[in-house]
Design a protein around this motif. Sequence first.
Motif, PDB file in Angstrom:
ATOM      1  N   ILE A 169     -41.531  22.217-114.662  1.00 54.67           N
ATOM      2  CA  ILE A 169     -40.083  22.012-114.762  1.00 54.67           C
ATOM      3  C   ILE A 169     -39.481  23.212-115.478  1.00 54.67           C
ATOM      4  O   ILE A 169     -39.754  23.450-116.658  1.00 54.67           O
ATOM      5  CB  ILE A 169     -39.760  20.712-115.518  1.00 54.67           C
ATOM      6  CG1 ILE A 169     -40.411  19.516-114.816  1.00 54.67           C
ATOM      7  CG2 ILE A 169     -38.259  20.510-115.626  1.00 54.67           C
ATOM      8  CD1 ILE A 169     -40.260  18.207-115.568  1.00 54.67           C
TER       9      ILE A 169
ATOM     10  N   GLN B 217     -48.876  20.328-108.541  1.00 54.34           N
ATOM     11  CA  GLN B 217     -48.282  20.464-109.875  1.00 54.34           C
ATOM     12  C   GLN B 217     -46.988  21.256-109.774  1.00 54.34           C
ATOM     13  O   GLN B 217     -46.911  22.267-109.089  1.00 54.34           O
ATOM     14  CB  GLN B 217     -49.236  21.199-110.822  1.00 54.34           C
ATOM     15  CG  GLN B 217     -48.629  21.521-112.187  1.00 54.34           C
ATOM     16  CD  GLN B 217     -49.544  22.400-113.024  1.00 54.34           C
ATOM     17  OE1 GLN B 217     -50.760  22.244-112.985  1.00 54.34           O
ATOM     18  NE2 GLN B 217     -48.982  23.332-113.762  1.00 54.34           N
TER      19      GLN B 217
ATOM     20  N   ALA C 286     -46.015  12.408-115.127  1.00 51.15           N
ATOM     21  CA  ALA C 286     -45.219  13.355-115.910  1.00 51.15           C
ATOM     22  C   ALA C 286     -45.973  13.686-117.188  1.00 51.15           C
ATOM     23  O   ALA C 286     -46.491  12.793-117.871  1.00 51.15           O
ATOM     24  CB  ALA C 286     -43.851  12.759-116.237  1.00 51.15           C
ATOM     25  N   ASP C 287     -46.049  14.984-117.502  1.00 52.31           N
ATOM     26  CA  ASP C 287     -46.761  15.421-118.710  1.00 52.31           C
ATOM     27  C   ASP C 287     -46.009  16.613-119.295  1.00 52.31           C
ATOM     28  O   ASP C 287     -46.155  17.752-118.835  1.00 52.31           O
ATOM     29  CB  ASP C 287     -48.191  15.813-118.352  1.00 52.31           C
ATOM     30  CG  ASP C 287     -49.027  16.154-119.592  1.00 52.31           C
ATOM     31  OD1 ASP C 287     -48.489  16.054-120.710  1.00 52.31           O
ATOM     32  OD2 ASP C 287     -50.200  16.526-119.438  1.00 52.31           O
TER      33      ASP C 287
ATOM     34  N   ASP D 169     -43.488  19.307-119.665  1.00 51.12           N
ATOM     35  CA  ASP D 169     -42.613  19.962-118.700  1.00 51.12           C
ATOM     36  C   ASP D 169     -43.314  20.176-117.363  1.00 51.12           C
ATOM     37  O   ASP D 169     -43.012  21.110-116.622  1.00 51.12           O
ATOM     38  CB  ASP D 169     -42.110  21.301-119.248  1.00 51.12           C
ATOM     39  CG  ASP D 169     -43.249  22.262-119.546  1.00 51.12           C
ATOM     40  OD1 ASP D 169     -44.426  21.849-119.456  1.00 51.12           O
ATOM     41  OD2 ASP D 169     -42.970  23.431-119.879  1.00 51.12           O
ATOM     42  N   LYS D 170     -44.255  19.285-117.025  1.00 53.72           N
ATOM     43  CA  LYS D 170     -44.989  19.380-115.758  1.00 53.72           C
ATOM     44  C   LYS D 170     -45.003  18.024-115.056  1.00 53.72           C
ATOM     45  O   LYS D 170     -45.026  16.962-115.700  1.00 53.72           O
ATOM     46  CB  LYS D 170     -46.432  19.835-116.001  1.00 53.72           C
ATOM     47  CG  LYS D 170     -46.568  21.239-116.550  1.00 53.72           C
ATOM     48  CD  LYS D 170     -48.043  21.593-116.739  1.00 53.72           C
ATOM     49  CE  LYS D 170     -48.223  23.034-117.201  1.00 53.72           C
ATOM     50  NZ  LYS D 170     -47.658  23.284-118.534  1.00 53.72           N
ATOM     51  N   LEU D 171     -45.008  18.082-113.730  1.00 54.69           N
ATOM     52  CA  LEU D 171     -45.160  16.899-112.900  1.00 54.69           C
ATOM     53  C   LEU D 171     -46.422  17.071-112.066  1.00 54.69           C
ATOM     54  O   LEU D 171     -46.700  18.167-111.561  1.00 54.69           O
ATOM     55  CB  LEU D 171     -43.945  16.725-111.982  1.00 54.69           C
ATOM     56  CG  LEU D 171     -42.604  16.453-112.684  1.00 54.69           C
ATOM     57  CD1 LEU D 171     -41.467  16.555-111.686  1.00 54.69           C
ATOM     58  CD2 LEU D 171     -42.610  15.085-113.354  1.00 54.69           C
TER      59      LEU D 171
ATOM     60  N   ARG E  29     -37.237  16.487-111.022  1.00 54.44           N
ATOM     61  CA  ARG E  29     -37.907  15.245-110.613  1.00 54.44           C
ATOM     62  C   ARG E  29     -37.468  14.843-109.198  1.00 54.44           C
ATOM     63  O   ARG E  29     -38.300  14.449-108.367  1.00 54.44           O
ATOM     64  CB  ARG E  29     -37.569  14.137-111.612  1.00 54.44           C
ATOM     65  CG  ARG E  29     -38.148  12.768-111.256  1.00 54.44           C
ATOM     66  CD  ARG E  29     -39.537  12.617-111.755  1.00 54.44           C
ATOM     67  NE  ARG E  29     -40.158  11.376-111.308  1.00 54.44           N
ATOM     68  CZ  ARG E  29     -41.204  10.809-111.902  1.00 54.44           C
ATOM     69  NH1 ARG E  29     -41.747  11.370-112.956  1.00 54.44           N
ATOM     70  NH2 ARG E  29     -41.712   9.695-111.435  1.00 54.44           N
TER      71      ARG E  29
ATOM     72  N   ILE F 195     -34.422  18.496-115.989  1.00 49.64           N
ATOM     73  CA  ILE F 195     -35.577  17.616-115.756  1.00 49.64           C
ATOM     74  C   ILE F 195     -35.283  16.634-114.629  1.00 49.64           C
ATOM     75  O   ILE F 195     -36.127  16.397-113.745  1.00 49.64           O
ATOM     76  CB  ILE F 195     -35.940  16.872-117.058  1.00 49.64           C
ATOM     77  CG1 ILE F 195     -36.426  17.875-118.120  1.00 49.64           C
ATOM     78  CG2 ILE F 195     -37.004  15.811-116.797  1.00 49.64           C
ATOM     79  CD1 ILE F 195     -36.613  17.276-119.497  1.00 49.64           C
TER      80      ILE F 195
ATOM     81  N   TYR G 231     -39.052  17.154-106.691  1.00 45.86           N
ATOM     82  CA  TYR G 231     -40.490  16.896-106.610  1.00 45.86           C
ATOM     83  C   TYR G 231     -40.770  15.652-105.771  1.00 45.86           C
ATOM     84  O   TYR G 231     -41.675  15.646-104.928  1.00 45.86           O
ATOM     85  CB  TYR G 231     -41.069  16.740-108.011  1.00 45.86           C
ATOM     86  CG  TYR G 231     -42.576  16.590-108.046  1.00 45.86           C
ATOM     87  CD1 TYR G 231     -43.398  17.696-108.182  1.00 45.86           C
ATOM     88  CD2 TYR G 231     -43.165  15.329-107.943  1.00 45.86           C
ATOM     89  CE1 TYR G 231     -44.769  17.569-108.213  1.00 45.86           C
ATOM     90  CE2 TYR G 231     -44.541  15.185-107.971  1.00 45.86           C
ATOM     91  CZ  TYR G 231     -45.348  16.308-108.114  1.00 45.86           C
ATOM     92  OH  TYR G 231     -46.710  16.176-108.133  1.00 45.86           O
ATOM     93  N   GLU G 232     -39.995  14.603-106.000  1.00 48.76           N
ATOM     94  CA  GLU G 232     -40.210  13.348-105.273  1.00 48.76           C
ATOM     95  C   GLU G 232     -40.018  13.540-103.775  1.00 48.76           C
ATOM     96  O   GLU G 232     -40.715  12.919-102.958  1.00 48.76           O
ATOM     97  CB  GLU G 232     -39.264  12.276-105.811  1.00 48.76           C
ATOM     98  CG  GLU G 232     -39.647  11.792-107.207  1.00 48.76           C
ATOM     99  CD  GLU G 232     -38.629  10.840-107.794  1.00 48.76           C
ATOM    100  OE1 GLU G 232     -37.532  10.702-107.195  1.00 48.76           O
ATOM    101  OE2 GLU G 232     -38.901  10.236-108.857  1.00 48.76           O
TER     102      GLU G 232
END
Length: 687
Positions: free
Chosen positions: A447, A444, A322-323, A325-327, A261, A257, A264-265
């Motif tokens: 993760i 989207q 964050a939701d 296992d999804k960003l 993250r 995770i 993704y950032e």
Amino acid sequence: MAVLEKLRGWGIVLSILVALPLLLFIIDPSQVMQAVQGLSSKYDVGRIGGKKVSYTEFQAETDRLSKIYEMITGSSTSGEEQQNQVREEVWNSYIMDNLFLKNARAAGITVGFKESVDLASGENLSPVIQQFFGNKENVVEYVKNISSDESGRSAALWDYIKKQATDAQYMSKYNALFVNADYLNSLTLARMVNDNNVTADVDFVMVPYSYATDSTVVVSNDEIQKYYNAHKKDFRTKASRNIEYALFEVKPSDKDIAAARAAYEKLYEEFKTTDNAKAFIQHNSDFSYSDRYYKSGELRSVNRSVEEFVSANSAGVSEIFADGDKLFAVRILGTAQVPDNVDLSWIVLGGAKAQHDADSLLAALKGGADFGEVALENSLDRRSGENGGEVGTFTQANIVPGLESAFTAKVDEPYIVTAGGYTYIVKVTSASEASLGKKVAVFQKNILPSNETNSIYYNKASRLATLAAGSYKNYRAAIDSNAVADAYSRSEKIYESTDSYSGVKHSKEVTRWAFDNKPGKASGVITVDNKYFFVVAVKDAAKEGYTPVSEVSEMIKNQLYSDKYAAKKTADVKTEIEGLTSLEAIAEKLGTTVSHQDDLAASLRSRSEDPKFLGAVSAAKEGVLTGPVAGSMGTYVFQVNSRETGAAFTDSDARNNRSQMVAYTSQMIVPLMMDEADVKDNRARFF
């Protein structure tokens, strides 16, 4: 001598071993496999009217019909739901050709050549033909243009439509045999009306049945067996397996995770500033880009925070959400006033000259040419709006992919768009009232577990499979001893159609393994969607046929107990009230009270009353003490005081009720034919 005999025997074996590779060198191995499949019912999708339907044949027909569907709908049938619809029609087509049509013709029903022509292009167009073409003139024009379509698509579609029309005519004629044979004469009609309008004024005493078990009511094994033999058809069942399985779901670790993250950032910074958000989303997002304009509330199913940001803003980029296992992040690309739905006409062009032809035709349309006539003469899609009519009404959710621009196009101004390998000339013929919509890019990222995490879960499943060593007994011992962490066993009775386990879809491989192995066997690791690992054991199996009496004996016993208990209770009541001549005296003797019911009707309108009691009331004489009668809920003693005939149930109600019964009968024609012909549907083995 004995040695020579042995050598001769081995010589035969060696000859076969040498000859087999040579044979396979000469013959295509796929042909050998097809031949083997042709001899084995294991590879049959079904059997209809004595005809085997092989997997190869069924799949070829599915592929053919998929192409027809794509021509009709203008969209792909590659999705699982669409493929299931195609397979269902293919199966129904086999039923029609190999069962229904044979029975219809045996009953003397035919659809001759002249009738077929009339249905397809005559004065009495089939409803199927009308649905596709509208009128005779359009049909004639379409048929004229078939020869000019070198791709063969037009001819294939026409053959499909003609068959649908002919099949529908056979079905209509066969159904007419039942409908027209059901003559409702005046006497029957009058009786139906009278019976459903008669109500009774009734006094009664009821002794309710007890929920406690009566030990004096005994159901013997012989009685159970006798009932089973008399109702054996009710216990017919499909092949099944009782299995146990351990399921290991691969979930991202905290380390996974954190890494996701960080990645993704880094991409998020590019997402905020890129000049080509569409290309960015196509390359980086797990949520597909769409040119649609979202109305208020439509993004809620994607993510609540995304919806709230879009609803509150007209431009900009959200923070990261964050939701599970999804960003998520969302960027608003534009706003527009868009209708909820539009009516479209279109012209579809294909081939190397499609763009050139489209430019020429668009110029002609802008010069005053009739859109319907141009469509009729040039479009590959015969729904394209003949005589200026609409193809249909579309929302943004069901628009043909690539034609989303129709929602911001001007009405009655045709334009060109390329989508799905074809070139379209589109005209919006009308549109509903417009409201605010927003075009967005949703970034989207799911993760995913790392290879390291995946290996941890796989090793757990592999250890369990190793301990099981192919045996249910060993599997059970490994589970009971907690030898593998997180190995929890679940039990389930499955059929060949089972494709989901503990909410895990696309798990047909588990089912196939279970049906390919005998009771007492355990599997290796079965992987589903690269996210779930199964270890499965077959506990026991049942062949297609009849459920053994041992498995249904308890159910039969309960039914027989209820019947015998009701009979005993009624006999007891009869003994207790012997010689009593009034309901009051009977109620006192039985320790209950007299009840009263007005307007009690043993009719089609009654739903809540005890049906056995209603039946007894309808047959009883007025003023006569009747009973005891065994009902469904208790034992009754009653007296009909009077009857009254009303008028609530009319001739029309009676005819409607009869029509519903006939309609139900018609719906059961094909299922009854299938049952009589012992049709075998094995599609669940393969799909």
